[in-house]
Design an enzyme around this catalytic site. Structure first.
Site, short mmCIF file in Angstrom:
data_model
loop_
_atom_site.label_atom_id
_atom_site.label_comp_id
_atom_site.label_asym_id
_atom_site.label_seq_id
_atom_site.Cartn_x
_atom_site.Cartn_y
_atom_site.Cartn_z
CB SER A 1 -0.77 -0.14 1.25
OG SER A 1 -1.72 1.25 1.24
CG LEU B 1 -0.70 7.08 -1.10
CD1 LEU B 1 -2.09 7.69 -1.48
CD2 LEU B 1 0.27 8.40 -1.06
CE1 TYR B 2 -1.09 1.98 7.77
CE2 TYR B 2 0.68 0.54 7.09
CZ TYR B 2 -0.04 1.07 8.05
OH TYR B 2 0.09 0.63 9.54
CD GLU B 3 5.07 0.10 1.41
OE1 GLU B 3 5.95 0.99 0.41
OE2 GLU B 3 4.18 -0.70 0.88
CE LYS C 1 0.83 4.04 10.58
NZ LYS C 1 0.48 4.66 11.77
#
Length: 406
Positions: free
Chosen positions: A310, A312-314, A317
């Site tokens: 994912s 954008l999650y990576e 974060k």
């Protein structure tokens, strides 16, 4: 050369041995009434600012507690030296270093008990009054760490010089009576953390964007629940003043979406919202009590070093993780990172680990004073994250101007 290296290693172990004896003696002094009657003098000495109640009680405390403790250490310190002599250990005279080290403790305790001028200033370093200059240390006991044994929880923080016994026993952080707020409280991990923190004796507070009060499984009364929205973090400023530990656990996963609004949402929720709450909380750290007991735990995810499938999650974060590493350089209290692998939740229904199990491991590691809490099934993370954190932190130290510097 090998014989000398072995002898030097044995001499260092002899010091660790007597420190282990001291910590065990201290633990027993809180469990065994005959010893506690002596040890309680030590707890009668200091006010919260570490100034002595009276000079007389200060001196008596050393005769009743410190001198007997040093004598027990001295007795056990003879064992390594005797074994080295019996076994004709090469350069065995070095193994007596633990005994020499302990004699120093005994003479210092006698000097303080006798009221010798400057003895307390030179030898009683963990009890010196004045503002704390640093947060509780991780490996070596400093004033801030030891203050917690006197005024946070006498059933924890037993170590005198090295903290490894507390880390092994899980007494390097007491959660009893702590006011702990958890964001993302309506989610799977938030509820699991609240459940297990409450079981440890913490006074838990749920922070959620949902209007409903958080109710834990098996409970009949809802938790104290504060509703807030991303972008309105300042509304929590007054409540954060009353919090001991803030756990930043909220987040969003847009999976494969890469539209403009998905980018904005991912960074706003996963990065900047947590950052704003972190800074609001750190502004509440003003006194010695706050420096010693306040903490922030930040769930940054193993996406800091591993793919999460994912993007954008990576990205969001990892940005949060690097900002936390940067802020740790001059943070006024402990900041822990929580690096979690795939656990089953509404955000990740195919997660492998149980959120309940993960929450228990997070709390267990925190009580062992782990500053980077890793819970995952991926062995690469246990190697990659410490390396990444070391190099990034070192880089930031070299090229960052600390707060308060001109």
């Amino acid at each position: 050369m090998n014989e000398w290296l072995i002898a030097i290693a044995a001499s260092i172990l002899s010091i660790l041995w007597v420190e282990l004896i001291r910590d065990i003696y201290h633990l027993l002094a809180h469990l065994w009434p005959p010893l506690y009657r002596l040890h309680v003098w030590h707890h009668r000495v200091f006010r919260r600012d570490l100034t002595p109640v009276s000079e007389e009680i200060y001196r008596q405390a050393h005769w009743y507690n410190d001198v007997p403790e040093a004598l027990v250490m001295l007795s056990f310190s003879l064992l390594p030296g005797l074994l080295a002599w019996i076994w004709a250990f090469p350069h065995g005279e070095l193994v007596w270093l633990g005994t020499v080290y302990t004699v120093g403790f005994l003479l210092s305790a006698i000097a303080r008990g006798s009221g010798l001028a400057y003895a307390d200033e030179l030898t009683d370093l963990t009890h010196r009054p004045g503002p704390f200059a640093e947060i509780p240390a991780h490996w070596l006991v400093n004033r801030t760490y030891h203050w917690r044994h006197h005024f946070d929880d006498q059933q924890a923080y037993y170590c005198g010089t090295f903290t490894f016994v507390d880390q092994i026993m899980g007494t390097a952080l007491s959660l009893k009576g702590k006011r702990i707020a958890v964001t993302g409280a309506s989610g799977t991990m938030g509820r699991a953390l609240l459940t297990h923190l409450k079981a440890k004796g913490a006074k838990v507070i749920a922070l959620t964007s949902r209007p409903e009060a958080v109710m834990l499984d098996g409970e009949t009364t809802p938790l104290k629940t504060l509703t807030w929205q991303v972008g309105e973090e300042s509304a929590l400023a007054e409540e954060l003043e009353k919090i001991d530990i803030l756990i930043l656990n909220h987040g969003v996963n847009v999976h494969g979406d890469c539209q403009e609004n998905a980018i904005a949402q991912s960074y706003e929720i996963n990065t900047f919202s947590s950052w704003r709450l972190l800074e609001l909380f750190l502004k509440t750290v003003r006194t010695n009590d706050h420096i010693a007991t306040k903490e922030v735990w930040v769930n940054t995810s193993e996406a800091e070093v591993n793919p999460a499938f994912s993007p954008l999650y990576e990205l969001s974060k990892r940005t949060l993780g690097d900002l936390i590493t940067l802020r740790r350089l001059d943070a006024p209290c402990i900041i822990r990172k929580v690096i979690l692998g795939p656990f089953k939740s509404n955000l990740n229904p195919i997660g492998i680990m149980s959120a309940d199990w993960v929450a228990r491991q997070v709390i267990k590691q925190a009580q062992r004073d782990t500053r980077n809490i890793i819970v995952t099934i991926n062995p690469i993370t246990y190697l990659a994250f410490p390396l990444k954190e070391f190099f990034v932190s070192s880089y930031f130290k070299l090229f960052t101007q600390r707060r308060g510097n001109s």
